[in-house]
Design a protein around this motif. Sequence first.
Motif, PDB file in Angstrom:
ATOM      1  N   ARG A 100       9.720  -8.077  17.820  1.00 53.96           N
ATOM      2  CA  ARG A 100       8.375  -7.560  17.652  1.00 53.96           C
ATOM      3  C   ARG A 100       7.386  -8.737  17.588  1.00 53.96           C
ATOM      4  NH1 ARG A 100       6.475  -4.301  12.414  1.00 53.96           N
ATOM      5  NH2 ARG A 100       4.319  -4.106  13.086  1.00 53.96           N
ATOM      6  N   PRO A 101       6.296  -8.701  18.379  1.00 53.42           N
ATOM      7  CA  PRO A 101       5.376  -9.841  18.366  1.00 53.42           C
ATOM      8  C   PRO A 101       4.615  -9.943  17.042  1.00 53.42           C
ATOM      9  CG  PRO A 101       4.584  -8.122  19.859  1.00 53.42           C
ATOM     10  CD  PRO A 101       5.904  -7.651  19.350  1.00 53.42           C
ATOM     11  N   HIS A 102       4.555 -11.162  16.498  1.00 55.27           N
ATOM     12  CA  HIS A 102       3.798 -11.430  15.275  1.00 55.27           C
ATOM     13  C   HIS A 102       2.871 -12.608  15.541  1.00 55.27           C
ATOM     14  CE1 HIS A 102       7.062  -9.086  13.498  1.00 55.27           C
ATOM     15  NE2 HIS A 102       6.287  -8.936  12.429  1.00 55.27           N
ATOM     16  N   PRO A 127      -4.091  -6.391   2.160  1.00 53.27           N
ATOM     17  CA  PRO A 127      -3.919  -5.236   3.063  1.00 53.27           C
ATOM     18  C   PRO A 127      -2.895  -5.487   4.173  1.00 53.27           C
ATOM     19  CG  PRO A 127      -6.242  -5.743   2.742  1.00 53.27           C
ATOM     20  CD  PRO A 127      -5.474  -6.857   2.132  1.00 53.27           C
ATOM     21  N   GLU A 128      -2.720  -6.761   4.575  1.00 51.40           N
ATOM     22  CA  GLU A 128      -1.788  -7.062   5.676  1.00 51.40           C
ATOM     23  C   GLU A 128      -0.344  -6.747   5.325  1.00 51.40           C
ATOM     24  OE1 GLU A 128      -3.813 -10.809   8.078  1.00 51.40           O
ATOM     25  OE2 GLU A 128      -2.720 -11.191   6.223  1.00 51.40           O
ATOM     26  N   GLY A 144      -0.520  -2.509   7.058  1.00 57.91           N
ATOM     27  CA  GLY A 144       0.256  -3.712   7.405  1.00 57.91           C
ATOM     28  C   GLY A 144      -0.033  -4.216   8.808  1.00 57.91           C
ATOM     29  N   GLN A 145      -0.014  -5.554   8.948  1.00 59.04           N
ATOM     30  CA  GLN A 145      -0.268  -6.168  10.247  1.00 59.04           C
ATOM     31  C   GLN A 145       0.938  -6.972  10.686  1.00 59.04           C
ATOM     32  OE1 GLN A 145      -3.283  -5.865  12.013  1.00 59.04           O
ATOM     33  NE2 GLN A 145      -3.725  -4.322  10.448  1.00 59.04           N
ATOM     34  N   SER A 183       6.799  -5.350   7.955  1.00 60.05           N
ATOM     35  CA  SER A 183       7.535  -5.653   9.187  1.00 60.05           C
ATOM     36  C   SER A 183       9.039  -5.530   8.969  1.00 60.05           C
ATOM     37  CB  SER A 183       7.229  -7.072   9.666  1.00 60.05           C
ATOM     38  OG  SER A 183       5.927  -7.159  10.154  1.00 60.05           O
ATOM     39  N   ALA A 184       9.449  -4.887   7.871  1.00 61.78           N
ATOM     40  CA  ALA A 184      10.879  -4.762   7.546  1.00 61.78           C
ATOM     41  C   ALA A 184      11.671  -4.270   8.754  1.00 61.78           C
ATOM     42  CB  ALA A 184      11.038  -3.785   6.397  1.00 61.78           C
TER      43      ALA A 184
END
Lengths: 102, 528
Positions: B263-265, B225-226, B232-233, B289-290
Amino acid sequence: MLALADGERHGYAIAREIDAVTKGAVRMGPGTLYGTLQRLVASALVEPSHAPHRSGDDPRRRYYRLTARGRSALKTEIDRLATVVSVARRRHVLDTPRPEAV
Amino acid sequence: MSARRSAAQASHAARAIARMYPASLRGAHGDEIASFVDDLRGDARYGPGIVGRVRLLVHLARDLIAVRVPATGRTRLPLGEPPRRERRLETLAHDARLALRGMANRPAFTCVAVITLMLGIGANTAIFSVVSAVLLRPLPFPHAERLAVLWATNSTNRQLLASIDGVNDWRARARTFDDIGIVRTQSVNLTGAGTPDRLVGSFVTANSLTLLGAHPALGRLFVPPETEKGTGQAVAIVSYGAWRTRFGADRRILGRTLVLNGRPHVVVGVTDSAFTDPFGADVWLPITSAPNQNWFQRGTASVWAVGRVRDGVSMDRAQRDLSAVAAQLAREYPATNAGSGALVIRLRDWLVGTVRPTLLIVLAFVGVVLLIACANVANLQLARATRRRREMSLRAALGAGRSRLVRQLLTENLVLSALGGAAGVSFTVAQRTHEVGIRMALGARRSDVTRMVLVQGGRVVLVSLAFGLVGALGAGRLIRNQLFGVSAADPVSLLGVTLGLGLVALAACYLPARRAARVDPMVALRAE
């Protein structure tokens, strides 16, 4: 030992002397030279000299000289060789061989 | 390299040789030996140019051998009676000593032969290790032979990017694949963690990493699911290499937030050291996260895919299957997919690509170089053999059998080959210090590096053994006319000597192997 016959020398000077006397046929490196000196010292034929260093000399050098025993052994060996050489001369071993007539 | 630098290196080598004298001699005469060597360096015969310095090195090396390899009392000629089993090792040691002293007495011959072999063996070891890594060794992925890289095609181009929806359709409809995952590598900007940096990012779906056989060393991999649209996470996985070099192997990296492309990951895992990404990623991000949301439109070609073909299915069949799916999609979505096909390339072929023929040509080329080197050394040996007829006939007259003489020649050849081999492997190791540094930085242990060099050296030893055996038998035949009524070769002792010397030669490779294992990764990498 013959290289020490006319006075004390340090290792490198001994190697130079042997090189000069044998016309370059025997060139001793540090390993063979100090190995030989070690054996000669152990047999009391040669001893390190304790004379003070000459000015301007490398302080790492040590000088070696023949002991009385060494000088006597050298003389005995040279006498023996001289006898061998004289026998060889009498028997014309050293003469240049001439081609024999058939 | 300038002559002055070469001379300085030769002086350095002279001092190094002086340090190799026996400890008993260095203990009693260390200062004197150092002073002696300094005097020699000042001697007109040995300096100051490179020729003089090399002469000095040869002089010291001969002296070292004379001290380290003592003569066996009086010169004993090996006699002819077949040596008893218990005397074989003694004979072997005697032959090896004889070979070493003989080589020390002929420095020009030895130097030429060792340098010739060193260059031949060094070039072969280097190229063969590349060929073996690239062409022969199985890829480090589970079911590597079933892994394929999938691309889109059109009427004029092969290997085009595909759309994300397109790959999802391939995955849903193709029957010949176990699974298909999305991959797209692109550099990503890392900010907010010290110095800003650019890393190789790989935008993937969760199954791509499992297809490639990745395992976490810390934390976990992505869960499906991520990486799916909608769920998406903003999570990330760091490669083992990047974790060591970029993040100082900090175990607290899990849960830390990295700002990637602004972007924070949150870091959820680190891959283990055994996993190598074929696409060279430092960090993996979900495809969601594209950097550009256009990637998710059907018409946008933005990704490729990695797939595992079902067991027992050939690549050709998989290709036909995927082409059929692509044709179906072209009919369903004529606006975006018209004229679009699919290409299945075995992962190995994709990785090796056009390098294969080039590598094979280079391998053949250096093989010929080694053959020429062997032929040169064999010529030198034959030239020496004719000069040594007298020595050999004297030995034969004293009763040495052919096998005894052959064994001595074999020992000489092997000692020479071992020296050449050790020099060649050292040469290769010196050339590959950087690679060894990287391997160690990536977690290779010293024992791994030692094993790697020893395996490569082992191949050299095999070549040396073959060369030594052929050379010795050849030389034995050449001098046969000198030998009257002597015994035939003894296969048992020849085999024994060959095995024994093989071990000795392998031991010679152990020195460069240990040297390679001592490489400090920090120093090796800093030298770049």
